[in-house]
Motif scaffolding. Sequence first.
Motif, short mmCIF file in Angstrom:
data_model
loop_
_atom_site.label_atom_id
_atom_site.label_comp_id
_atom_site.label_asym_id
_atom_site.label_seq_id
_atom_site.Cartn_x
_atom_site.Cartn_y
_atom_site.Cartn_z
N GLN A 96 0.96 -1.37 -0.06
CA GLN A 96 0.06 0.00 0.11
C GLN A 96 1.01 1.29 -0.05
OE1 GLN A 96 -2.50 -0.89 3.37
NE2 GLN A 96 -3.77 -2.58 2.15
N PRO A 101 -3.45 -0.87 -4.90
CA PRO A 101 -4.58 -0.29 -4.34
C PRO A 101 -5.05 -1.23 -3.34
CG PRO A 101 -4.71 -1.19 -6.58
CD PRO A 101 -3.50 -1.12 -6.24
N SER A 102 -5.73 -0.55 -2.33
CA SER A 102 -6.33 -1.55 -1.13
C SER A 102 -7.49 -2.19 -1.59
CB SER A 102 -6.61 -0.67 0.13
OG SER A 102 -7.51 -1.42 0.85
N ILE A 109 -12.69 4.51 1.87
CA ILE A 109 -11.51 5.17 1.66
C ILE A 109 -11.77 6.69 1.56
CG2 ILE A 109 -9.82 5.60 -0.30
CD1 ILE A 109 -9.87 2.56 -0.97
N GLU A 110 -12.87 6.91 0.77
CA GLU A 110 -13.08 8.37 0.88
C GLU A 110 -13.39 8.93 2.41
OE1 GLU A 110 -13.48 11.95 -0.42
OE2 GLU A 110 -12.94 10.26 -1.66
N ARG A 113 -9.88 9.67 3.90
CA ARG A 113 -9.26 10.72 3.24
C ARG A 113 -9.96 12.27 3.88
NH1 ARG A 113 -8.47 7.80 -2.66
NH2 ARG A 113 -6.41 7.38 -2.38
N LEU A 141 -3.42 1.31 6.77
CA LEU A 141 -3.92 1.69 5.48
C LEU A 141 -4.49 3.29 5.71
CD1 LEU A 141 -5.39 1.39 2.73
CD2 LEU A 141 -7.38 0.50 3.66
N LEU A 145 -3.63 6.51 3.41
CA LEU A 145 -4.52 7.22 2.76
C LEU A 145 -4.54 8.69 3.10
CD1 LEU A 145 -7.60 4.80 2.66
CD2 LEU A 145 -5.98 5.34 0.85
N ASN A 146 -4.25 8.98 4.50
CA ASN A 146 -4.59 10.37 4.92
C ASN A 146 -3.02 10.86 5.69
OD1 ASN A 146 -5.37 12.68 6.55
ND2 ASN A 146 -7.51 11.85 6.68
#
Length: 529
Positions: A96, A101-102, A109-110, A113, A141, A145-146
């Motif tokens: 990752q 991609p996870s 995911i959104e 983020r 993860l 992502l963030n």
Amino acid sequence: MLDNDLKAQLKGYLERLQRPVAIVASVDDGEKSKEMLELLEDIRAQSDRITLEVRRDDAERKPSFALTSPGHEIHLRFAGLPMGHEFTSLVLALLQVGGHPSKATAEAIEQVRALEGEFLFETYYSLSCQNCPDVVQALNLAAVLNPNIRHVAIDGALFQDEVEAREVMSVPSIYLNGAPFDQGRMTLEQIVARLDTGAEKREAAKIAGKAPFDMLVVGGGPAGAAAAIYAARKGIRTGVAAERFGGQVLDTMAIENFISVQHTEGPKLAAQLEQHVREYDVDVMDLQRATALLPAGADGLVEVELANGASLKSKTVVLSTGARWRQMGVPGEELYRNKGVAYCPHCDGPLFKGKRVAVVGGGNSGVEAAIDLAGIASHVTLIEFDARLRADEVLQRKLRSLDNVRIVVSAQTTEVLGDGNRVTGLVYRDRVGGDAHRLELEGVFVQIGLLPNTEWLQGTVALSPRGEILVDDRGQTSVPGVFAAGDCTTVPYKQIVIAMGEGSKAALAAFDHLIRASAPVAPAEAQAA
């Protein structure tokens, strides 16, 4: 550190890297640092996209290493050697961080983020814990992502000083910005729901807008998964509402009696169950706890109310809510839960290395727990209520061969003692002589069977004196159109393979009920009416 077969497998995985990965190791002169560097060198050698930098004078935990990618702000670190169950977490983190991609949903995911604020997560895990990887992988993860999310996964057995200082007595234990956040298995969705306060309301509104199902399965364990698959294969509108998909299988270490599969582990089987269900047109609603069942009204639909305030309607319902560990119900047990009172020896056992512990329960699970803990703890006392152990003879022979185990039968645990922060002892009563005895110890592992998750059904569905749902040979309950299967029912022998069969049978019976309920009335029947 890694054998040739594992290196070959790792090399194949690392071919999926889409961008460079930088490993930054923080080490000292200790043996564990040397072992960690050996592991990291093995990893670096498997891909030319991976670089390794070694630091000795930084302020990070030692041994530990960070994973990042040049040009990307990623704060992800492992403190210790993530082997055992956590090796998969390490491989996923490498992929990752490297841009692979996870498999997480686009919605999850959104949500990650979009989180605002600064979040420093620290997760204490043990290498033998089958629940820990879910938490470690979810937070890793999130850190990928963030950039506002930092995560450090810490081997509690290696960093004993921290464990003692923070009084960590159960894993996984999660800290957020220095304060306790939660304990136990958590998914990415559960973590995000805790951080995003509006998530539950949005999910409730979404569920409330769903059209009625032909068959609604409540529960996502083996019975529920089997019921959902059999229903979906009939081509009917099928839904699954589960508090946690996989159920108690998630807490099962080794599974060696699932016919045709010589060996597997609970979390792996749970993931396979969910994957199989999702291959069909099944509406899976995870993290949903049912709170009430309303029999069919004038519209012919059974209603299931959920904890978030929403409700679901269906022509038929299959209840498969499973069971949970039974508690002793004695003073001090709840007070010191996760502070010395534990229910999973595989998960929490390593935290009691060199300490004195007791296991309450002399069945297979209790004796197996005592055997496992004897290799970690300084001394184990097994306490059994009955006059003899009930475990298989082969397990009893193994237990009796251990010189740091004491077996006490005809004993009733009456109290868990503590100093306000952690367990210090246990009191049991001799059921023959009546005398009370006190044990000085640091941990109590409770292994006294299961309790069905049926409290929410009281007054609606007929239950046995033990709280199990009464079913006939077709899985039918006392409520028309409502069926049940698995460990929450009166069907004997709580086994995975039996639960799957019962779930399949309940779904077939529910489908038969649907056919008969929707069949047109024959002319003769109409005249008789």
